[in-house]
Motif scaffolding. Sequence first.
Motif, PDB file in Angstrom:
ATOM      1  N   LEU A   1       1.135  -1.320  -0.041  1.00 22.14           N
ATOM      2  CA  LEU A   1       0.120   0.043  -0.095  1.00 22.14           C
ATOM      3  C   LEU A   1       1.021   1.416   0.135  1.00 22.14           C
ATOM      4  O   LEU A   1       1.753   1.459   0.983  1.00 22.14           O
ATOM      5  N   SER A   2       0.512   1.863  -0.939  1.00 24.16           N
ATOM      6  CA  SER A   2       1.598   3.189  -0.955  1.00 24.16           C
ATOM      7  C   SER A   2      -0.189   4.441  -0.625  1.00 24.16           C
ATOM      8  O   SER A   2      -0.614   4.070  -0.666  1.00 24.16           O
ATOM      9  N   LYS A   3       1.212   5.936  -1.141  1.00 26.27           N
ATOM     10  CA  LYS A   3      -0.118   6.857  -0.700  1.00 26.27           C
ATOM     11  C   LYS A   3      -0.122   7.247  -1.920  1.00 26.27           C
ATOM     12  O   LYS A   3       0.213   6.688  -2.811  1.00 26.27           O
ATOM     13  N   GLY A   4      -1.820   7.984  -2.238  1.00 25.29           N
ATOM     14  CA  GLY A   4      -2.501   8.480  -3.174  1.00 25.29           C
ATOM     15  C   GLY A   4      -1.509   9.272  -3.940  1.00 25.29           C
ATOM     16  O   GLY A   4      -0.861   9.839  -3.157  1.00 25.29           O
ATOM     17  N   LEU A   5      -2.279   9.568  -5.019  1.00 27.13           N
ATOM     18  CA  LEU A   5      -1.664  10.269  -6.448  1.00 27.13           C
ATOM     19  C   LEU A   5      -1.144  12.187  -5.916  1.00 27.13           C
ATOM     20  O   LEU A   5      -0.201  12.533  -5.765  1.00 27.13           O
ATOM     21  N   LEU A   6      -2.513  11.843  -4.799  1.00 33.89           N
ATOM     22  CA  LEU A   6      -2.402  13.606  -4.524  1.00 33.89           C
ATOM     23  C   LEU A   6      -1.488  13.832  -3.233  1.00 33.89           C
ATOM     24  O   LEU A   6      -1.873  15.355  -2.551  1.00 33.89           O
ATOM     25  N   TYR A   7      -1.423  12.617  -2.826  1.00 32.25           N
ATOM     26  CA  TYR A   7      -0.170  12.466  -1.573  1.00 32.25           C
ATOM     27  C   TYR A   7       1.139  12.264  -2.123  1.00 32.25           C
ATOM     28  O   TYR A   7       1.608  11.835  -0.835  1.00 32.25           O
ATOM     29  N   GLY A   8       1.835  13.080  -3.097  1.00 32.30           N
ATOM     30  CA  GLY A   8       3.283  12.089  -3.356  1.00 32.30           C
ATOM     31  C   GLY A   8       3.407  10.838  -3.509  1.00 32.30           C
ATOM     32  O   GLY A   8       4.568  10.431  -3.604  1.00 32.30           O
ATOM     33  N   GLY A   9       2.198  10.069  -3.477  1.00 33.87           N
ATOM     34  CA  GLY A   9       3.058   8.238  -3.765  1.00 33.87           C
ATOM     35  C   GLY A   9       2.974   8.073  -5.415  1.00 33.87           C
ATOM     36  O   GLY A   9       3.034   7.084  -5.130  1.00 33.87           O
ATOM     37  N   GLY A  10       2.400   9.016  -5.985  1.00 33.95           N
ATOM     38  CA  GLY A  10       2.941   8.549  -7.588  1.00 33.95           C
ATOM     39  C   GLY A  10       1.509   7.960  -8.393  1.00 33.95           C
ATOM     40  O   GLY A  10       0.076   7.697  -7.833  1.00 33.95           O
ATOM     41  N   PHE A  11       2.505   6.929  -9.201  1.00 36.40           N
ATOM     42  CA  PHE A  11       0.213   6.100  -9.681  1.00 36.40           C
ATOM     43  C   PHE A  11       0.527   5.073  -9.725  1.00 36.40           C
ATOM     44  O   PHE A  11      -0.543   4.223  -9.537  1.00 36.40           O
ATOM     45  N   HIS A  12       1.378   4.700  -8.673  1.00 39.25           N
ATOM     46  CA  HIS A  12       1.388   2.942  -8.724  1.00 39.25           C
ATOM     47  C   HIS A  12       0.028   2.842  -7.601  1.00 39.25           C
ATOM     48  O   HIS A  12      -0.860   1.613  -8.513  1.00 39.25           O
ATOM     49  N   GLN A  13      -0.093   3.301  -6.711  1.00 39.09           N
ATOM     50  CA  GLN A  13      -1.822   3.055  -6.022  1.00 39.09           C
ATOM     51  C   GLN A  13      -2.818   3.288  -7.178  1.00 39.09           C
ATOM     52  O   GLN A  13      -3.459   2.304  -6.626  1.00 39.09           O
TER      53      GLN A  13
END
Length: 241
Positions: free
Chosen positions: A21-33
Amino acid sequence: GLWGTLAVGLFNIYENPETGLSKGLLYGGGFHQLGTQCLGVAAILSWTIITMLAVFLFIKKTIGLRVTREEELVGLDISEHGLASSYADFALALHTEPPEDMAEVPQAVAVPVSHAVPVRNVPAGGSLISKVVIITRQNKFDQLKTALSDIGITGMTVSNVMGCGMQKGASEMYRGVPLEINLLPKIKVEIVVTKVPVRAVVDTAKKVLYTGHIGDGKIFVYGVENVVKVRTGEGGYPALQ
């Protein structure tokens, strides 16, 4: 549900390397999640589409997806729920179908028709003329018209009428209160015959219109003294040709 799944890929603020689980796109997690969530959405859509196509195809090939034409015309409120209208607080819809538990009546008892030919003067042309009036359900007209055409009836007059028989319309109960529908929608078909036997017309109509329930209709037979064609002045049998 789909938006909730995608929203995780956009707004998630948590991370867990062990589960991926990684952070969302709008919170710096990129497009992975977000990509993972999109893959989940695609899986859900694929499963739903394929499964439901199979289910509905099975239903279509077995019991059918649509109701009958008669049920479409009178409405599913009465045929499915026994109510004149699901919106009875606003308006009461007229219907022509009897309750589901109405006992069927044999055809010979339900529609006894006798044709007694009185002594009449034969009009010009040498043939007796009779008028047959049929009053029945509106949704039976197409079948009746086709059947009469098959026995040689080429002319008829059709009217939309309102009426009821000895039952005074269909009685209904709504929230414990009896409601009386005095007039029901019907069609009236008028036919004048001389070449085609009256008995053939009556038997054909009975065969097409009979369902065994109250409301199948009535057949009236009259003697016609004469017929005059306005354009030519001909009377009797020639006037009907």
